[in-house]
Write an enzyme that holds these catalytic residues in place. Structure first.
Site, PDB file in Angstrom:
ATOM      1  N   CYS A 123      43.012  24.145  36.155  1.00 19.34           N
ATOM      2  CA  CYS A 123      41.633  23.626  36.050  1.00 19.34           C
ATOM      3  C   CYS A 123      40.801  23.897  37.299  1.00 19.34           C
ATOM      4  CB  CYS A 123      41.670  22.135  35.750  1.00 19.34           C
ATOM      5  SG  CYS A 123      42.749  21.726  34.387  1.00 19.34           S
ATOM      6  N   HIS A 266      35.425  18.288  37.216  1.00 20.59           N
ATOM      7  CA  HIS A 266      36.297  18.773  36.152  1.00 20.59           C
ATOM      8  C   HIS A 266      36.247  17.768  34.994  1.00 20.59           C
ATOM      9  CE1 HIS A 266      39.358  20.536  33.865  1.00 20.59           C
ATOM     10  NE2 HIS A 266      40.288  19.628  34.122  1.00 20.59           N
ATOM     11  N   ASN A 296      38.988  18.847  27.548  1.00 13.92           N
ATOM     12  CA  ASN A 296      39.379  19.513  28.789  1.00 13.92           C
ATOM     13  C   ASN A 296      39.584  21.002  28.492  1.00 13.92           C
ATOM     14  OD1 ASN A 296      40.647  20.521  31.051  1.00 13.92           O
ATOM     15  ND2 ASN A 296      42.179  18.885  31.189  1.00 13.92           N
TER      16      ASN A 296
END
Ligand code: ACO
Length: 339
Positions: A123, A266, A296
């Protein structure tokens, strides 16, 4: 281990000249997931903030999504593929183990002069790419770089595991970077910071599919090529690492958290984001959230959010934006940009 990266003063200042993003058409809602595993819209919403995510078609690969996002970023920058010197794709879901997804993107953009390679920092990957492209431009070794965060996580999710399958989605975001020429140029990168902790590889990984554990007929049934995560451990590490990374990037930029107009974190979990911004004393109206729509998307998450935020009225000229991410590795990364 953390980097000393980016105090940009002694080198050429670098800017983001264009951004773009893309998500696939198909939407999978929490209610759809209720029919697939034992879960509920209420559980997913209250634990994560996610309401739906986009899922790529079978014949739509990471490189296809990356190319769509890249074309939008190039268009905004007023450039074409052939103007690029460097392409970095951040992904943990490449089209193939080799060649790099960036090579497929180079071909579809007609970016024949560009060198192209992938980086794997989960990520945090888009912000890792930002820093290494920035350094290459700042040092004068390349003029124009394209960085992309792109993921087809749906191909690496165990759709029978409710602990993980509700969390992830597919998509891509991109940015074109070049040297800053005028004071009035937007998107100036003021600072950045990267970090890694290789002691924590076990809490978040895709165990199979690499040389340590090639996929066989037997272990495919155990879903070894799917994301595996110790959610609570990851949660704690994410809060600590992203708070610290934020503070370091803000300080390197010569600012305090009061000077930050917008945080683009994020997009993994609303509770993680709230915990970080509470600790930084940044109010919720200064935080950009789109995880409710996309879930996500790993390396794509910050990139998509940056594109959406800067194309909307969430960002005004001169705003200082904090980008911060965390992922498998463990890795973390942050940057401050003046828009
Ligand atoms: N639906 C219903 N119940 C569920 C679900 C679900 N989808 N998933 C888990 N549960 C249950 C668990 O089985 C558990 O039940 P039990 O108490 O009877 O054992 C209960 O809910 C609580 O589970 P926890 O894991 O404690 O839930 P938590 O509040 O920690 O939330 C979550 C889980 C959302 C995964 C959270 O830990 C999290 O967000 N972690 C961090 C994720 C992250 O940031 N990842 C970033 C990097 S991703 C990358 O790099 C690719």
């Amino acid at each position: 281990m953390t980097s000393n990266a980016a105090n940009t003063q002694s080198l050429l200042p670098v800017r983001i000249a264009g951004t773009g993003s893309y998500v696939p058409k198909k939407i999978l809602t929490n209610h759809d997931l209720e029919k697939m595993v034992e879960t509920s819209d209420d559980w997913i919403t209250s634990r994560t903030g996610i309401k739906e995510r986009h899922i790529a078609a079978k014949d739509e690969f990471t490189s296809h999504m990356a190319t769509h996002a890249a074309n939008r970023a190039l268009e905004q920058a007023g450039l074409q593929g052939e103007d690029l010197d460097l392409i970095i794709v951040a992904t943990i879901t490449p089209d193939t183990l080799t060649p790099a997804t960036a090579c497929y993107v180079q071909q579809s953009l007609g970016a024949n002069r560009a060198i192209a390679f992938d980086i794997s920092a989960a990520c945090s990957g888009f912000l890792y790419a930002l820093e290494f492209a920035r350094v290459a431009i700042a040092a004068g070794s390349v003029k124009t770089a394209l960085i992309i965060g792109a993921e087809k996580l749906s191909a690496f999710v165990n759709w029978t595991d409710r602990d993980t399958c509700v969390l992830f989605g597919d998509g891509a975001g991109a940015a074109v970077l070049s040297a800053q020429k005028n004071d009035s140029d937007t998107g100036k990168i003021l600072s950045s910071h990267l970090g890694t902790d290789g002691k924590q590889t076990a809490i978040l990984n895709i165990p199979g599919g690499g040389s340590a554990c090639p996929i066989t007929l037997q272990n495919a049934e155990q879903h070894l090529a799917a994301l595996s995560m110790q959610g609570r451990e990851v949660f704690k590490c994410a809060v600590n690492a992203m708070r610290q990374a934020s503070e370091i990037a803000i300080e390197k930029a010569g600012l305090t958290s009061e000077d930050i107009d917008l945080v683009i974190p994020h997009q993994a979990n609303l509770r993680i984001i709230d915990a970080i911004t509470d600790r930084l004393k940044i109010s919720k109206d200064r935080v950009f959230i789109n995880l409710d729509k996309y879930g996500n998307t790993s390396a794509a998450a910050v990139a998509i959010a940056l594109d959406e935020a800067t194309r909307s009225d969430a960002v005004k000229p001169g705003d200082r934006i904090l980008l911060v991410a965390f992922g498998a590795g463990l890795t973390w990364a942050s940057a401050v940009i003046e828009w």
